[in-house]
Structure formats: C-alpha cells, structure tokens
Design a protein around this motif. Structure first.
Motif, PDB file in Angstrom:
ATOM      1  N   PHE A 159       9.151 -10.812  14.368  1.00 24.35           N
ATOM      2  CA  PHE A 159       9.117 -11.972  13.477  1.00 24.35           C
ATOM      3  C   PHE A 159       9.823 -11.738  12.149  1.00 24.35           C
ATOM      4  N   GLY A 160      10.255 -10.502  11.904  1.00 21.87           N
ATOM      5  CA  GLY A 160      10.966 -10.204  10.670  1.00 21.87           C
ATOM      6  C   GLY A 160      10.107 -10.311   9.425  1.00 21.87           C
ATOM      7  N   THR A 161       8.836  -9.949   9.533  1.00 24.96           N
ATOM      8  CA  THR A 161       7.944 -10.111   8.387  1.00 24.96           C
ATOM      9  C   THR A 161       7.588  -8.799   7.690  1.00 24.96           C
ATOM     10  N   ILE A 162       8.297  -7.732   8.039  1.00 31.14           N
ATOM     11  CA  ILE A 162       8.145  -6.468   7.323  1.00 31.14           C
ATOM     12  C   ILE A 162       9.448  -6.254   6.567  1.00 31.14           C
ATOM     13  N   ASN A 163       9.337  -5.964   5.288  1.00 29.98           N
ATOM     14  CA  ASN A 163      10.529  -5.869   4.451  1.00 29.98           C
ATOM     15  C   ASN A 163      10.664  -4.512   3.789  1.00 29.98           C
ATOM     16  N   TYR A 164      11.886  -4.045   3.720  1.00 28.48           N
ATOM     17  CA  TYR A 164      12.191  -2.793   3.019  1.00 28.48           C
ATOM     18  C   TYR A 164      12.323  -3.107   1.535  1.00 28.48           C
ATOM     19  N   VAL A 165      11.707  -2.276   0.696  1.00 29.98           N
ATOM     20  CA  VAL A 165      11.752  -2.466  -0.751  1.00 29.98           C
ATOM     21  C   VAL A 165      12.659  -1.387  -1.344  1.00 29.98           C
ATOM     22  N   GLN A 166      13.805  -1.798  -1.815  1.00 29.39           N
ATOM     23  CA  GLN A 166      14.806  -0.866  -2.333  1.00 29.39           C
ATOM     24  C   GLN A 166      14.250   0.020  -3.448  1.00 29.39           C
ATOM     25  N   GLU A 167      13.481  -0.562  -4.369  1.00 30.89           N
ATOM     26  CA  GLU A 167      12.981   0.191  -5.525  1.00 30.89           C
ATOM     27  C   GLU A 167      12.063   1.343  -5.146  1.00 30.89           C
ATOM     28  N   THR A 168      11.282   1.152  -4.081  1.00 35.26           N
ATOM     29  CA  THR A 168      10.318   2.190  -3.692  1.00 35.26           C
ATOM     30  C   THR A 168      10.802   3.030  -2.521  1.00 35.26           C
ATOM     31  N   GLY A 169      11.763   2.512  -1.756  1.00 39.02           N
ATOM     32  CA  GLY A 169      12.217   3.212  -0.566  1.00 39.02           C
ATOM     33  C   GLY A 169      11.191   3.159   0.557  1.00 39.02           C
ATOM     34  N   LYS A 170      10.288   2.195   0.484  1.00 35.65           N
ATOM     35  CA  LYS A 170       9.213   2.024   1.474  1.00 35.65           C
ATOM     36  C   LYS A 170       9.278   0.598   2.024  1.00 35.65           C
ATOM     37  N   VAL A 171       8.417   0.316   2.997  1.00 35.50           N
ATOM     38  CA  VAL A 171       8.330  -1.047   3.517  1.00 35.50           C
ATOM     39  C   VAL A 171       7.066  -1.716   2.991  1.00 35.50           C
ATOM     40  N   GLN A 172       7.065  -3.024   3.057  1.00 34.47           N
ATOM     41  CA  GLN A 172       5.892  -3.798   2.674  1.00 34.47           C
ATOM     42  C   GLN A 172       5.653  -4.891   3.699  1.00 34.47           C
ATOM     43  N   LYS A 173       4.384  -5.251   3.877  1.00 34.63           N
ATOM     44  CA  LYS A 173       4.003  -6.361   4.740  1.00 34.63           C
ATOM     45  C   LYS A 173       2.665  -6.881   4.280  1.00 34.63           C
ATOM     46  N   CYS A 174       2.300  -8.027   4.723  1.00 33.22           N
ATOM     47  CA  CYS A 174       1.017  -8.617   4.356  1.00 33.22           C
ATOM     48  C   CYS A 174      -0.125  -7.707   4.795  1.00 33.22           C
ATOM     49  N   ASP A 175      -1.083  -7.514   3.901  1.00 35.12           N
ATOM     50  CA  ASP A 175      -2.280  -6.737   4.229  1.00 35.12           C
ATOM     51  C   ASP A 175      -3.546  -7.586   4.061  1.00 35.12           C
ATOM     52  N   LEU A 176      -3.364  -8.890   3.983  1.00 36.03           N
ATOM     53  CA  LEU A 176      -4.447  -9.867   3.820  1.00 36.03           C
ATOM     54  C   LEU A 176      -5.229  -9.655   2.524  1.00 36.03           C
TER      55      LEU A 176
END
Length: 158
Positions: free
Chosen positions: A98-115
C-alpha cells in the motif's frame, strides 16, 4: 478488543487536520511532510482520500524486515517500527503493498502509523468523522454487510 482506523473518504474535505495532528503528535511540529497519514487529492474528481498503514494481519513489512525492527504492540495490535533497531534498509517499504511506510531522510529510518499508542491523533483531530477509531470486528462485518446489500442481500423464500 482490537481497534482499527476506519476511513470514510466520502466524509473527507481535505482540511489536512489529520496530517497536522499526526506530525505534531509524533514530532512536535505542524508539518504535513512529517505526517504518517496522507490525504491524497484526486484532482480530476475533487475527491480527497486519507490513507495510512492499515495494520495488515499478514504484515508483509514485519516479515520482510531483516533486523526485526517492526514488532506488534501487544496492547494496540499496531505494527510498530523500533527506530533504535531500524537500519534504514527500506526493505519494508518495498514489501508494503500500500506504500504506507516512508523513509525519513533526516533520520535514515522508516516511519509508519503506530496508532499513537491507542489514541490516534488523526482520528481525534478529524472534524468530519472521515477518520474514526473503532472495534476491529465491526469494520469487517460492516464491509461484508455493505457488499451483501449491493448484491441483493434478500431473505431466501423457503
């Protein structure tokens, strides 16, 4: 009882309150670019559709992570990224259909909803009820009933 985000695109006005609330909850700033929920704008129809991680039962992102940085929160059932463990390889972003996990350039990590730990800021901020946090069982039953009704869900004569 597990709860899930229920999104009703017909109620979305595109106000971006959900995106602002998400970014503030997670980063302390009002910046839609940092939001874990996005509102897609279908310009040709004028429709706005919020979308975020659906917390899949199958959780391809979780199974794809080579360092086991995505785990299941036992309280909420959310698939959560542990930023300490995440190495930023982006395999989960490829695995998510679904393409709902995103890479965050500033942190070099990924982010996604955690409710939001069980109190989603996006649902609380939505002024129209386009995003609600409801019992997981209700959503499945409701969807099945809606489809059945569309297909002529009528009692059968005996």
């Amino acid at each position: 009882m597990q709860k899930v985000l229920h999104i009703d695109p017909a109620k979305c006005t595109g106000c971006l309150s959900c995106e602002m609330a998400c970014s503030y909850e997670n980063y302390g700033v009002f910046a839609t670019a940092k939001s874990r929920i996005k509102v897609f704008d279908f310009h040709h129809t004028g429709r706005k559709v919020p979308y975020t991680c659906t917390q899949c039962d199958e959780a391809w992102c979780l199974h794809a992570c080579p360092v086991e940085a995505i785990t299941v929160d036992k309280t909420t059932g959310a698939k959560v990224v542990n930023e300490t463990t995440c190495v930023g390889c982006k395999v989960c972003t490829i695995a998510c259909p679904f393409g709902t996990i995103n890479y965050v350039q500033e942190t070099g990590k990924v982010q996604k909803c955690d409710l939001c730990g069980g109190e989603p800021a996006c649902a609380e901020a939505c002024p129209t009820g386009a995003i609600t946090f409801i019992d997981a069982n209700w959503t499945g039953l409701s969807r099945m009933q809606q489809w059945a009704d569309k297909l002529g869900n009528q009692p059968v004569a005996a």
